[in-house]
Enzyme design. Structure first.
Site, PDB file in Angstrom:
ATOM      1  N   GLU A   8      10.680 -13.896   2.762  1.00 18.84           N
ATOM      2  CA  GLU A   8      11.392 -12.656   2.432  1.00 18.84           C
ATOM      3  C   GLU A   8      12.550 -12.347   3.362  1.00 18.84           C
ATOM      4  O   GLU A   8      13.551 -11.782   2.942  1.00 18.84           O
ATOM      5  CB  GLU A   8      10.407 -11.476   2.434  1.00 18.84           C
ATOM      6  CG  GLU A   8       9.509 -11.470   1.209  1.00 18.84           C
ATOM      7  CD  GLU A   8       8.583 -10.269   1.180  1.00 18.84           C
ATOM      8  OE1 GLU A   8       9.026  -9.176   1.563  1.00 18.84           O
ATOM      9  OE2 GLU A   8       7.419 -10.427   0.785  1.00 18.84           O
ATOM     10  N   ASP A  81       5.282 -12.143   1.236  1.00 23.63           N
ATOM     11  CA  ASP A  81       4.133 -11.489   1.872  1.00 23.63           C
ATOM     12  C   ASP A  81       2.893 -11.559   0.987  1.00 23.63           C
ATOM     13  O   ASP A  81       2.975 -11.737  -0.227  1.00 23.63           O
ATOM     14  CB  ASP A  81       4.462 -10.024   2.192  1.00 23.63           C
ATOM     15  CG  ASP A  81       5.480  -9.902   3.323  1.00 23.63           C
ATOM     16  OD1 ASP A  81       5.616 -10.866   4.100  1.00 23.63           O
ATOM     17  OD2 ASP A  81       6.137  -8.852   3.423  1.00 23.63           O
ATOM     18  N   ASP A  83       0.736  -9.273   0.080  1.00 22.69           N
ATOM     19  CA  ASP A  83       0.292  -8.105  -0.682  1.00 22.69           C
ATOM     20  C   ASP A  83       0.833  -8.168  -2.118  1.00 22.69           C
ATOM     21  O   ASP A  83       1.512  -9.118  -2.507  1.00 22.69           O
ATOM     22  CB  ASP A  83       0.711  -6.802   0.013  1.00 22.69           C
ATOM     23  CG  ASP A  83       2.206  -6.754   0.319  1.00 22.69           C
ATOM     24  OD1 ASP A  83       2.952  -7.577  -0.248  1.00 22.69           O
ATOM     25  OD2 ASP A  83       2.624  -5.903   1.120  1.00 22.69           O
ATOM     26  N   GLU A  85       3.190  -6.498  -3.573  1.00 16.66           N
ATOM     27  CA  GLU A  85       4.658  -6.499  -3.615  1.00 16.66           C
ATOM     28  C   GLU A  85       5.169  -7.917  -3.378  1.00 16.66           C
ATOM     29  O   GLU A  85       6.102  -8.390  -4.042  1.00 16.66           O
ATOM     30  CB  GLU A  85       5.194  -5.550  -2.539  1.00 16.66           C
ATOM     31  CG  GLU A  85       6.511  -4.886  -2.854  1.00 16.66           C
ATOM     32  CD  GLU A  85       6.443  -3.879  -3.981  1.00 16.66           C
ATOM     33  OE1 GLU A  85       7.433  -3.795  -4.732  1.00 16.66           O
ATOM     34  OE2 GLU A  85       5.421  -3.192  -4.138  1.00 16.66           O
ATOM     35  N   TYR A 297      -0.298  -9.371   9.933  1.00 17.39           N
ATOM     36  CA  TYR A 297       0.438  -8.627   8.894  1.00 17.39           C
ATOM     37  C   TYR A 297       0.170  -7.129   9.000  1.00 17.39           C
ATOM     38  O   TYR A 297      -0.970  -6.699   9.142  1.00 17.39           O
ATOM     39  CB  TYR A 297       0.050  -9.152   7.512  1.00 17.39           C
ATOM     40  CG  TYR A 297       0.946  -8.644   6.413  1.00 17.39           C
ATOM     41  CD1 TYR A 297       2.328  -8.804   6.486  1.00 17.39           C
ATOM     42  CD2 TYR A 297       0.423  -7.996   5.295  1.00 17.39           C
ATOM     43  CE1 TYR A 297       3.156  -8.346   5.474  1.00 17.39           C
ATOM     44  CE2 TYR A 297       1.242  -7.538   4.273  1.00 17.39           C
ATOM     45  CZ  TYR A 297       2.612  -7.712   4.375  1.00 17.39           C
ATOM     46  OH  TYR A 297       3.440  -7.251   3.389  1.00 17.39           O
ATOM     47  N   ARG A 299       0.753  -4.567   6.876  1.00 18.52           N
ATOM     48  CA  ARG A 299       0.414  -3.718   5.714  1.00 18.52           C
ATOM     49  C   ARG A 299      -0.995  -4.070   5.272  1.00 18.52           C
ATOM     50  O   ARG A 299      -1.201  -4.996   4.503  1.00 18.52           O
ATOM     51  CB  ARG A 299       1.419  -3.907   4.574  1.00 18.52           C
ATOM     52  CG  ARG A 299       2.782  -3.324   4.901  1.00 18.52           C
ATOM     53  CD  ARG A 299       3.732  -3.295   3.722  1.00 18.52           C
ATOM     54  NE  ARG A 299       5.045  -2.859   4.166  1.00 18.52           N
ATOM     55  CZ  ARG A 299       6.019  -3.679   4.552  1.00 18.52           C
ATOM     56  NH1 ARG A 299       5.817  -4.987   4.544  1.00 18.52           N
ATOM     57  NH2 ARG A 299       7.187  -3.207   4.950  1.00 18.52           N
ATOM     58  N   HIS A 344      -8.574  -8.802   3.912  1.00 16.90           N
ATOM     59  CA  HIS A 344      -7.679  -9.242   4.979  1.00 16.90           C
ATOM     60  C   HIS A 344      -8.172  -8.771   6.342  1.00 16.90           C
ATOM     61  O   HIS A 344      -9.244  -8.205   6.476  1.00 16.90           O
ATOM     62  CB  HIS A 344      -6.267  -8.726   4.706  1.00 16.90           C
ATOM     63  CG  HIS A 344      -5.751  -9.098   3.355  1.00 16.90           C
ATOM     64  ND1 HIS A 344      -5.775 -10.387   2.892  1.00 16.90           N
ATOM     65  CD2 HIS A 344      -5.234  -8.343   2.348  1.00 16.90           C
ATOM     66  CE1 HIS A 344      -5.277 -10.418   1.666  1.00 16.90           C
ATOM     67  NE2 HIS A 344      -4.952  -9.188   1.303  1.00 16.90           N
TER      68      HIS A 344
END
Length: 753
Positions: A8, A81, A83, A85, A297, A299, A344
């Site tokens: 990203e 990533d 997640d 998104e 990570y 989030r 996670h």
């Protein structure tokens, strides 16, 4: 190129490329590459809510660059990533790059270390369509609310307003709290304290005739004081009790945002920005013997720690603090957050042996402070419980021995995890966990020598306004939003000016925020209902688990919602907020009113029905229709004011505009941040104008002296200068954070063009 890895961000690409060698090229998509169109609904309700995605204008160049590195047989690793998104970004890339026929491998990792990246490369999977659908459902549901509801707000309140599914709920929470504060009626109560000498001791009245005491007024307090003065003070009993304290769980996104706010003063957005840098390993200088990211990570709503992390923590604890501070077996935590994804890990340093002091010379101040917070919290979770000795002296007093005073103290028997870390508090008056209050040694049965009796008047306090951190806590506890949504939600409601941050960093609704909230509560209660918003999150989770199709969720919501919009277009009256009469203008004898109009909150002198037109002036940020005083309101009419003339005879005018207070000379506008436009005098105004004229252009933001390169702040914003050549900095780059490698890359690309 045979193998292309797409991540990203450029910082992540740079870090990962160090692990993979020359057979792999690592490039960045710069986040999402496709989105719904800005000017239309963006999906077709009659065709199963089919989205009409298009490549974003600012990403066409990125797509073009990525395509140049793809051949028919290029193996593409989609490494966005982990997640929802991130899953959607990978899915969008496949279509945007037309790579359906290429060998595709979706790889995920929760830390950017060589081991994690190599493990991900060896264990690829396919894009998870369920996760993609959960993200699509959120995006399209949010678009439906925003696109359909915003025009209604323009028609019924004023142009330029907008509504959002999660944001509107956040505004409602803040408005409801503000109204609780306004409605709060303080009640009086008194405290009675006694001070003793030989030895020194303080105590407070706790009970009368064995019942907890409530003293409502001074008369009652005086009666009790009289009784105390006529009696003796006997240390009747000593209560001793040992207690243990357990460390708080490892950081999730929410708890990190809260704690960074309390302990570091970071905003929620700032915390996420710095955490992203630590995750990507985007630091000032290469840390010796460490390559890659510094934390996992950021989030996540999981409080799990891997066995690798707990084993590493135990080693560090034994070497730093000693065997007695370590646990025999790891401490396991369970999340209490609604809808938490436990698969996670929590946020932790990737290498706990990398102590904060070891990275300090290589990172900036904010990165160091956040890393230190994460390191200490993680270590503390695997340390022994603290043992506290609590002592209470029970003092008998009063004419009839009816009063009981208490003096409480505590002593830390064994610090345990508190040696490394104690959690902060949202209550500024709360005592710190580590505070010791040791009572003097007095034998039971001792008569104490009184020094003074103090009567203290108090009033109950209203509930506190939310801070960014406590709002995140509230949203999480209600099951509203997920780790990736807290920061953008809080930023959005402030950008839209529905909420402002007060001087003491509390969140308060603006007048227009309250008007919009009231309209939504009256006409669209479902949209601003906490339960409905939480239920939507549960449905997104169910979609992600493959339990329900995302189109079913949309269908159930959309039909009723659109019908309600159509009904309210006809039946809802245009909002006309009642005026609040502040007082009378002493000059004209006319009423001074405050209200919210089409262009925001304003003050008016006189009524429109009178012969002479009424005067209007906008109420500035920080002041409200409900709280502005007559003096403040009349003061607003003093602007614009002529401060005086400059040397050339030009008028200097002080005023307040969209971007705050300023001085105007001819067509020049000079911002005044430290001065008050209502009181600034000519001498000071001339000084400000002179300072602005003499301000050095092209002040360096950052310099690479050896290479003869500077990053300067110019007339049109920051740019790079090398010799006599100037180079534009891409909008996606933060000038202060550019490394030498990134600067050289920008120069090379520009020269190549």
């Amino acid at each position: 190129m045979q193998n292309l890895v797409i991540v990203e961000s450029p910082a992540k690409a740079k870090t990962i490329s160090k692990f993979l060698g020359n057979d792999y090229k690592v490039l960045a998509s710069m986040g999402h590459v496709r989105d719904l169109p800005k000017t239309t609904l963006g999906f077709d309700p009659n065709d199963n809510f089919k989205p009409q995605y298009q490549i974003s204008a600012d990403k066409k160049k990125v797509i073009s660059e990525l395509k140049k590195n793809i051949a028919k047989d290029t193996t593409i690793y989609l490494a966005s990533d982990e997640d929802r998104e991130g899953e959607a970004i990978s899915w969008h890339l496949i279509d945007a790059l037309k790579i359906q026929k290429n060998p595709l491998k979706r790889i995920v990792f929760h830390e950017i270390t060589k081991d994690a990246i190599m493990h991900a490369m060896e264990n690829p999977r396919e894009v998870d369509q369920n996760l993609v659908d959960a993200q699509q459902a959120r995006r399209i549901l949010d678009r439906a609310v925003g696109y359909k509801l915003s025009p209604l707000l323009w028609k019924k309140i004023r142009k330029g307003l907008s509504a959002g599914r999660v944001q509107s709920v956040a505004v409602r929470i803040i408005v409801d709290r503000e109204r609780e504060i306004r409605a709060f009626v303080p009640s009086e109560f008194w405290k009675i304290k006694a001070n003793f000498i030989d030895p020194t001791l303080g105590a407070e009245l706790a009970k009368i005739n064995g019942k907890a005491v409530k003293i409502p007024n001074e008369t009652e307090a005086k009666k009790i004081e009289k009784s105390l003065l006529n009696g003796t003070f006997l240390l009747k009993d000593i209560e001793e009790k040992d207690s243990t304290r357990t460390p708080s769980a490892p950081f999730t996104t929410s708890t990190l945002q809260q704690e960074a706010s309390r302990k570091l003063g970071f905003s929620v957005a700032q915390t996420m920005m710095v955490a992203q840098q630590l995750y990507e390993g985007n630091v000032d200088k290469q840390i010796p013997h460490h390559t890659g990211g510094l934390i996992t990570y950021m989030r996540t709503d999981s409080v799990n720690l891997s066995t690798v992390a707990t084993s590493m923590a135990k080693e560090v604890i034994i070497s730093e603090y000693g065997n007695e501070y370590a646990l025999k077996s790891p401490r396991i935590y369970k999340s209490s957050a609604k809808g938490a994804q436990e698969a996670h890990e929590a946020i932790r340093p990737v290498d706990l042996k990398l102590k904060p002091s070891m990275i300090k010379p290589y990172v900036d101040a904010k990165q160091f402070r956040l890393y230190e917070l994460i390191w200490k919290r993680t270590i503390a979770t695997q340390m022994a419980n603290a043992k506290i000795a609590n002592t209470t002296y029970i003092i008998e007093a009063g004419e009839d021995k009816e009063c009981e005073l208490q003096s409480k103290g505590q002593r830390i028997i064994f610090a345990g995890f508190m040696k490394a870390y104690t959690e902060g508090s949202d209550d500024p008056e709360a005592a710190l966990d580590s505070t010791e209050k040791i009572l003097p040694s007095i034998k039971k049965g001792t008569t104490l020598s009184k020094e003074s009796i103090l009567l203290e008047q108090n009033f109950t306090k209203p509930p506190a306004r939310y801070t960014e951190a406590s709002l995140v806590k509230k949203l999480e506890s209600e099951g509203i939003g997920r780790p990736s949504t807290y920061a953008p939600t809080i930023s959005t409601i402030q950008t839209r000016e529905y909420v402002i941050k007060t001087e003491d960093k509390k969140l308060a609704p603006t007048d227009i925020g309250e008007v919009v909230n009231d309209f939504l509560v009256e006409h669209f209660p479902q949209i601003v209902d906490l339960g409905f918003t939480a239920k939507a999150e549960e449905e997104f989770d169910a979609i992600a688990e493959g339990k329900i199709p995302w189109t079913d969720v949309m269908r159930e919501f959309y039909t009723k919602f659109v019908a309600n919009i159509e009904d309210k277009e006809k039946t809802a009256e245009r909002v006309s907020t009642p005026a609040r009469v502040i007082g009378t203008d002493p000059k004209t004898g006319k009423e001074v009113l405050a209200k919210v109009g089409r262009f925001g909150p304003y003050v008016q002198i006189g009524e429109a029905t009178e012969e002479e037109k009424p005067k209007f002036v906008s109420i500035p940020k920080g002041k409200s229709v409900d709280t502005i005083t007559l003096e403040e309101a009349l003061g607003l009419f003093a602007l614009p004011r002529v401060v005086g003339n400059d040397a050339d005879g030009n008028e200097i005018i002080a005023n307040i505009g969209r971007f705050g207070p300023y001085l105007q000379v001819n067509k020049k506008f000079i911002s005044i941040k430290k001065d008050d436009p209502y009181t600034i005098e000519l001498d000071r105004a001339l000084e400000v104008i002179s300072e602005e004229a003499n301000k050095k252009q092209n002040e360096p933001i950052k310099e690479f002296t050896k290479e003869g390169i500077s990053i300067l702040d110019g007339r049109y914003g920051p740019y790079i200068k090398k010799g006599k050549k100037n180079y534009k900095i891409p909008k996606t780059k933060e000038p202060k954070e550019l490394t030498l490698e990134e600067v050289l890359e920008i120069i090379a690309k520009t020269d190549k063009k």
